[in-house]
Motif scaffolding. Structure first.
Motif, PDB file in Angstrom:
ATOM      1  N   MET A  46      11.362   4.254 -15.978  1.00 33.45           N
ATOM      2  CA  MET A  46      11.262   5.496 -15.311  1.00 33.45           C
ATOM      3  C   MET A  46      10.245   6.344 -16.052  1.00 33.45           C
ATOM      4  N   VAL A  47      10.068   6.117 -17.443  1.00 27.97           N
ATOM      5  CA  VAL A  47       8.955   6.815 -17.779  1.00 27.97           C
ATOM      6  C   VAL A  47       7.439   6.053 -17.622  1.00 27.97           C
ATOM      7  N   ALA A  48       7.460   4.944 -17.773  1.00 26.72           N
ATOM      8  CA  ALA A  48       6.299   4.298 -17.341  1.00 26.72           C
ATOM      9  C   ALA A  48       5.847   4.453 -15.991  1.00 26.72           C
ATOM     10  N   MET A  49       6.681   4.964 -15.212  1.00 29.06           N
ATOM     11  CA  MET A  49       6.246   5.056 -13.640  1.00 29.06           C
ATOM     12  C   MET A  49       5.373   6.255 -13.336  1.00 29.06           C
ATOM     13  N   LEU A  50       5.452   7.065 -14.232  1.00 29.06           N
ATOM     14  CA  LEU A  50       4.240   8.235 -14.149  1.00 29.06           C
ATOM     15  C   LEU A  50       3.010   7.875 -14.299  1.00 29.06           C
ATOM     16  N   PRO A  51       2.711   7.281 -15.282  1.00 24.55           N
ATOM     17  CA  PRO A  51       1.280   6.867 -15.783  1.00 24.55           C
ATOM     18  C   PRO A  51       1.097   5.645 -14.606  1.00 24.55           C
ATOM     19  N   THR A  56      -4.556   6.894  -7.803  1.00 23.57           N
ATOM     20  CA  THR A  56      -5.949   6.766  -7.755  1.00 23.57           C
ATOM     21  C   THR A  56      -6.794   5.671  -7.207  1.00 23.57           C
ATOM     22  N   VAL A  57      -6.250   4.553  -7.706  1.00 21.91           N
ATOM     23  CA  VAL A  57      -7.051   3.361  -7.532  1.00 21.91           C
ATOM     24  C   VAL A  57      -7.052   2.971  -5.856  1.00 21.91           C
ATOM     25  N   ILE A  58      -5.900   3.161  -5.209  1.00 23.98           N
ATOM     26  CA  ILE A  58      -5.750   2.893  -3.692  1.00 23.98           C
ATOM     27  C   ILE A  58      -6.396   3.895  -2.938  1.00 23.98           C
ATOM     28  N   VAL A  59      -6.286   5.235  -3.236  1.00 24.62           N
ATOM     29  CA  VAL A  59      -6.956   6.350  -2.528  1.00 24.62           C
ATOM     30  C   VAL A  59      -8.765   6.061  -2.661  1.00 24.62           C
ATOM     31  N   LEU A  69       0.847  -1.036  -0.024  1.00 26.74           N
ATOM     32  CA  LEU A  69       0.141  -0.077  -0.020  1.00 26.74           C
ATOM     33  C   LEU A  69       0.757   1.285   0.012  1.00 26.74           C
ATOM     34  N   PHE A  70       1.762   1.218   0.886  1.00 25.07           N
ATOM     35  CA  PHE A  70       2.802   2.357   0.894  1.00 25.07           C
ATOM     36  C   PHE A  70       3.528   2.841  -0.543  1.00 25.07           C
ATOM     37  N   TYR A  71       3.984   1.364  -0.995  1.00 22.23           N
ATOM     38  CA  TYR A  71       4.714   1.658  -2.320  1.00 22.23           C
ATOM     39  C   TYR A  71       3.753   2.349  -3.475  1.00 22.23           C
ATOM     40  N   MET A  72       2.484   1.785  -3.319  1.00 17.95           N
ATOM     41  CA  MET A  72       1.545   2.306  -4.202  1.00 17.95           C
ATOM     42  C   MET A  72       1.215   3.687  -4.056  1.00 17.95           C
ATOM     43  N   LEU A  73       1.175   4.377  -3.025  1.00 14.60           N
ATOM     44  CA  LEU A  73       1.081   5.773  -2.620  1.00 14.60           C
ATOM     45  C   LEU A  73       2.243   6.447  -2.906  1.00 14.60           C
ATOM     46  N   LEU A  74       3.645   5.728  -2.701  1.00 18.36           N
ATOM     47  CA  LEU A  74       4.823   6.561  -3.039  1.00 18.36           C
ATOM     48  C   LEU A  74       5.090   6.603  -4.508  1.00 18.36           C
ATOM     49  N   ALA A  75       4.524   5.679  -5.196  1.00 17.87           N
ATOM     50  CA  ALA A  75       4.606   5.441  -6.581  1.00 17.87           C
ATOM     51  C   ALA A  75       4.430   6.873  -7.421  1.00 17.87           C
ATOM     52  N   LEU A  76       3.533   7.601  -6.889  1.00 16.34           N
ATOM     53  CA  LEU A  76       3.042   8.895  -7.725  1.00 16.34           C
ATOM     54  C   LEU A  76       4.339   9.772  -7.588  1.00 16.34           C
ATOM     55  N   ALA A 109     -10.320   3.523  -3.621  1.00 18.03           N
ATOM     56  CA  ALA A 109     -10.842   2.419  -2.915  1.00 18.03           C
ATOM     57  C   ALA A 109     -11.096   2.514  -1.399  1.00 18.03           C
ATOM     58  N   LEU A 110      -9.798   3.032  -0.677  1.00 15.17           N
ATOM     59  CA  LEU A 110      -9.916   3.356   0.657  1.00 15.17           C
ATOM     60  C   LEU A 110     -10.768   4.440   1.310  1.00 15.17           C
ATOM     61  N   SER A 111     -10.942   5.275   0.275  1.00 20.37           N
ATOM     62  CA  SER A 111     -12.105   6.282   0.810  1.00 20.37           C
ATOM     63  C   SER A 111     -13.326   6.014   0.695  1.00 20.37           C
ATOM     64  N   VAL A 112     -13.826   5.274  -0.358  1.00 19.72           N
ATOM     65  CA  VAL A 112     -15.186   4.754  -0.355  1.00 19.72           C
ATOM     66  C   VAL A 112     -15.338   3.630   0.781  1.00 19.72           C
TER      67      VAL A 112
END
Length: 239
Positions: free
Chosen positions: A144-149, A156-159, A48-55, A161-164
């Motif tokens: 490294m280029v693909a990491m942005l999208p 977006t998915v994690i935030v 979860l933390f990695y997916m938030l950090l990935a942005l 889903a957790l918010s809902v």
């Protein structure tokens, strides 16, 4: 006495090397335990933390690649351009190792401990040549280029889903403390069009969505770890 010492040492070594008793295999646990047991897995929160950090890392990597490639192309015609290009691509290799350590620590995907392309005794010019002809240099740029999208999608998915999920869990609880159809927060009225009998269903749906999200994060983490392994590391480099 010497033989006794050897025997005691052997017992200690065997005790230290003995495989600890494994927990019950996933196939042996009930579906209920497997579904709700994910909340006790450290890997879940690391993913979860990695997916938030990935942005944040995705923005940094994308900026680094675009800026570096642009400056390298612009400075290539100047004398200082060649050292700059070499230093830039060297920094890309360093960042690939850093990202590999992050992926290994947080997603559990095995990565190599050192770059084998930098063989000792090789001339500097030969090492520079190997750096440019090594496909891993270019696949690292692609990663490294693909990491942005990917970072945008993960965040977006994690935030979302957790918010809902949290909203569905808290809303019936908060509404239950006041009148069932409205609630007040600092003069702001929170209301719902749901009937009272529907609120427990919303609560249960929120709990299910929360645990489903906790299952989703490690799954996405495993897929991203495989992506990182194929783009950041050559198979012959595992040590």
């Amino acid at each position: 006495e010497v033989a006794d010492i050897y025997r005691d040492t052997e017992v200690k070594v065997q005790s230290a090397l003995r495989t600890p008793p494994a927990r019950a295999a996933a196939s042996e646990r009930s579906g209920f335990a497997r579904f709700f047991g994910v909340i006790a897995e450290p890997r879940t929160y690391a993913s979860l933390f990695y997916m938030l950090l990935a942005l944040a890392t995705g923005i940094f990597y994308f900026t680094w690649v675009v800026t570096g490639i642009s400056l390298s192309g612009g400075l290539a015609v100047l004398v200082i351009g060649i050292p700059f290009v070499v230093l830039y691509f060297g920094s890309v290799r360093v960042l690939s190792l850093v990202e590999g350590r992050i992926v290994e620590a947080m997603l559990g995907e095995r990565m190599p401990r050192r770059p084998l392309y930098a063989a000792r005794g090789k001339p500097v010019l030969e090492r520079i040549k190997d750096m440019f002809i090594d496909p891993r240099t270019w696949t690292t740029l692609l990663y490294m280029v693909a990491m942005l999208p990917l970072g945008i999608v993960y965040f977006t998915v994690i935030v979302t889903a957790l918010s809902v999920a949290v909203s569905c869990i808290l809303a019936p609880v908060l509404l239950g403390f006041g009148a069932w159809d409205h609630w007040w927060i600092d003069s702001w009225e929170v209301s719902t069009s749901l009937h009272a009998w529907q609120l427990p269903i919303v609560f249960v749906s929120g709990v299910i969505l929360l645990f489903a999200t906790l299952h989703l994060a490690p799954g996405i983490g495993r897929m991203h770890g495989l992506l990182g392994k194929h783009l950041l590391v050559k198979s012959a480099q595992y040590v």
